[in-house]
Design a protein around this motif. Structure first.
Motif, short mmCIF file in Angstrom:
data_model
loop_
_atom_site.label_atom_id
_atom_site.label_comp_id
_atom_site.label_asym_id
_atom_site.label_seq_id
_atom_site.Cartn_x
_atom_site.Cartn_y
_atom_site.Cartn_z
N LYS A 132 -2.21 1.99 9.51
CA LYS A 132 -0.96 2.60 9.03
C LYS A 132 -1.08 4.11 8.87
CE LYS A 132 0.52 -1.58 6.60
NZ LYS A 132 0.84 -2.17 5.26
N ASN A 133 -2.26 4.58 8.47
CA ASN A 133 -2.48 6.01 8.27
C ASN A 133 -3.77 6.43 8.99
OD1 ASN A 133 -2.34 8.66 7.28
ND2 ASN A 133 -3.39 8.12 5.37
N PRO A 155 -7.73 10.04 5.29
CA PRO A 155 -7.59 8.79 6.06
C PRO A 155 -8.97 8.21 6.41
CG PRO A 155 -6.14 10.50 6.93
CD PRO A 155 -7.02 11.16 5.92
#
Length: 596
Positions: A276-277, A188
């Motif tokens: 989102k991540n 990430p």
């Protein structure tokens, strides 16, 4: 990622750091030959003073063994007051070019910046600059560098940044000796913000270095300290002109524009991640530098207060070491109490407000923070002399002390020791540095004694051959007195200051005399008084502007003239009660010189 090199240049002032950066840009064809010098010093203030104030990032491309390498240079300042800029630049790099002027040898700030680089495990490439000024490279300078960096003689690259000698060797060594950045492209996103600036048309421009993952144009980004989410409207790399890109990968340096207008939403040292991540944790933040010098800033024109606030917030984006909070004064109106890293930092902020934002300001007397212990077992930190409690409530006072390291020639030892003793310094140790011609002296002294004119006086007594660096070592007991100025029986808190007992009386007398010459005459007499810990010890009176009211009396009884003079006397008395004394801004500027 394997073909990326992130590095910075660290050096003392005037050792040729900016000139070397220019040659690197030329040899990598990032700029054309003969383009203006000191390209990375883009502020007029930097060019006029001959110093680097802001760190600047620029990307270059260089071919080595048929491979194209990306070189990210993050330029750094050389003055001790901008060490926070240096620390942030170092945190975004894997290597550093240590530049030493062969005519001046190793200086105090060289060692200070090198220690920061070594703490961050950077690979050091030593460079001996200005070799065109010597027929034979001085052996003593080489010995000093070898001892400092713990390297071999062949590791030192002799260059002339002015003439371009040895620049290709520097570029080759950057590629072969500095490691590629480490990170996981599939993890990430984690990117640390190392700088930011405000653009009135595009909002806040955030500069970052990616540790893991990548950033894509249009991606939703989360700023981990605030939790806010923004879209990456534009991303790119930091060449002389910013180049827009669709993706920036692991290990690279770049910028992002997300349309952020509020300056409070971006913090230097924050971590950017994917909304989102998101990453599990943020990258370790930079070590925060606490302000060492405090002063108040007021706009010359009182209606510019809100404009000054907005300008300070924008300036803080570009100068993370600046701190400020609102305050007010009966004499100067509304302003801000500001914290700076040093006296030069304070002067630069004042000049930038004037040049970049068009706001003329008044600076009050700089002072440091003091720790005050009360008789009721309470202890407080005082950043402003106006907050100093009454003497009878005090138990003891502590002031900040610093460890001062001074490099100079042996012949100037006596002058340096005399100056340091005048500044209440105590010598801890001294040692010859490689040769008998140069010496390093270590002193402990109060911070308040070196923030004004210490550096200028040190240069004067050593004919420019001395340099110094300092670091905070803690608070110590001190016998301090508060000097208060009363003008027309009214306390002027912006002119208050804390000084050591041994200097208080003479300084109070000097202040009184200087103010009597600075303040213009009014229609009424103005008493100027200076008190030490509540006791008036000096007074001067500015006589009133007088009108000859008896001029129209050509004859008649003497009582007629006495009546007119008595009427004038009553008017002057009433005027003193309701009249307001105008203190010119030049009084506050001159006051800085009076304290010295």
């Amino acid at each position: 990622m394997h073909y990326i090199r992130n590095f910075c240049i660290i050096a003392h002032i005037d050792h040729g750091k900016s000139t070397l950066a220019d040659r690197l840009l030329e040899f990598t064809k990032t700029i054309s030959e003969g383009e203006r010098t000191q390209l990375l010093d883009d502020m007029d203030l930097e060019r006029e003073r001959g110093i680097t104030i802001k760190s600047h990032a620029v990307q270059m491309e260089y071919k080595y063994n048929s491979r194209t390498y990306i070189l990210n240079l993050i330029d750094t300042p050389g003055h001790v007051d901008f060490s926070y800029e240096v620390s942030r630049s170092i945190a975004a790099c894997e290597g550093a070019l240590l530049v030493v002027d062969c005519t001046k040898s190793v200086q105090a700030q060289t060692i200070s910046n090198l220690s920061l680089a070594l703490k961050n495990n950077l690979v050091i490439i030593p460079i001996l600059n200005k070799i065109d000024l010597w027929e034979v490279i001085p052996e003593n300078v080489i010995k000093e560098i070898i001892e400092l960096v713990k390297c071999k003689m062949e590791d030192i690259i002799p260059v002339s940044a002015k003439n371009g000698l040895g620049i290709n060797d520097v570029l080759n060594q950057i590629i072969t000796r500095i490691p590629a950045p480490k990170g996981d492209p599939k993890a990430p996103l984690q990117a640390i913000i190392f700088d930011s600036s405000y653009n009135p048309f595009r909002g806040i421009e955030v500069l970052f270095r990616i540790k893991n993952g990548c950033i894509r144009k249009g991606q939703k980004l989360q700023f981990m300290s605030t939790g806010r989410i923004y879209s990456a409207y534009e991303i790119g790399t930091l060449k002389i002109k910013h180049i827009s890109k669709n993706q920036i990968n692991t290990g690279d340096v770049g910028y992002v524009i997300s349309g952020i207008k509020n300056t409070n939403e971006v913090k230097v040292g924050d971590t950017i991640t994917d909304a989102k991540n998101p990453a599990e944790k943020a990258i370790q933040k930079f070590k925060e530098f606490k302000p060492m010098v405090f002063a108040s800033i007021y706009p010359v024109s009182t209606d510019q207060y809100e404009e000054l606030r907005s300008s300070m917030e924008k300036l803080q984006l570009n100068d993370a070491a600046l701190s400020f909070s609102p305050e007010s004064s009966t004499a100067l109106g509304f302003g801000f109490r500001c914290g700076f890293l040093g006296f030069l930092h304070m002067e630069v902020v004042k000049d930038r407000l004037d040049r970049e934002y068009g706001i003329s300001v008044i600076l009050t007397i700089p002072n440091v923070s003091y720790r005050v212990y009360m008789k009721n077992d309470q202890n407080i930190l005082i950043n402003n002399p106006s907050d100093f409690p009454e003497t009878e409530k005090l138990k003891r006072i502590e002031e900040p002390y610093v460890l001062v390291s001074i490099f100079t020639k042996v012949i100037y030892i006596g002058n340096v020791i005399t100056l340091c003793i005048e500044k209440r310094g105590v010598m801890i140790e001294n040692q010859n540095y490689q040769t008998e011609e140069r010496i390093e002296m270590i002193f402990e002294m109060p911070l308040s004694e070196i923030i004004f004119d210490f550096y200028d006086k040190l240069k004067t007594i050593s004919n420019g051959y001395a340099s110094f660096d300092y670091k905070f070592i803690g608070y110590r007991n001190s016998d301090l007195k508060k000097i208060t100025v009363l003008i027309n029986y009214e306390k002027i808190e912006p002119l208050s200051l804390l000084v050591h007992k041994t200097k208080a009386f003479f300084l109070a007398k000097k202040i009184c005399q200087e103010l009597s010459m600075l303040i213009p005459k009014h229609q009424f007499s103005i008493p100027i008084q200076v008190s030490i810990s509540g006791k008036i010890i000096a007074r001067e009176t500015i006589k009133a502007l007088r009108k000859n009211v008896t001029d129209k009396c050509y004859g008649g009884d003497i009582s007629r003239k006495k009546k007119l003079l008595e009427k004038q006397k009553k008017g002057k008395k009433k005027m003193r009660q309701i009249g307001k004394v105008e203190i010119p801004s030049s009084a506050f500027i001159t006051f800085l010189k009076v304290k010295n």
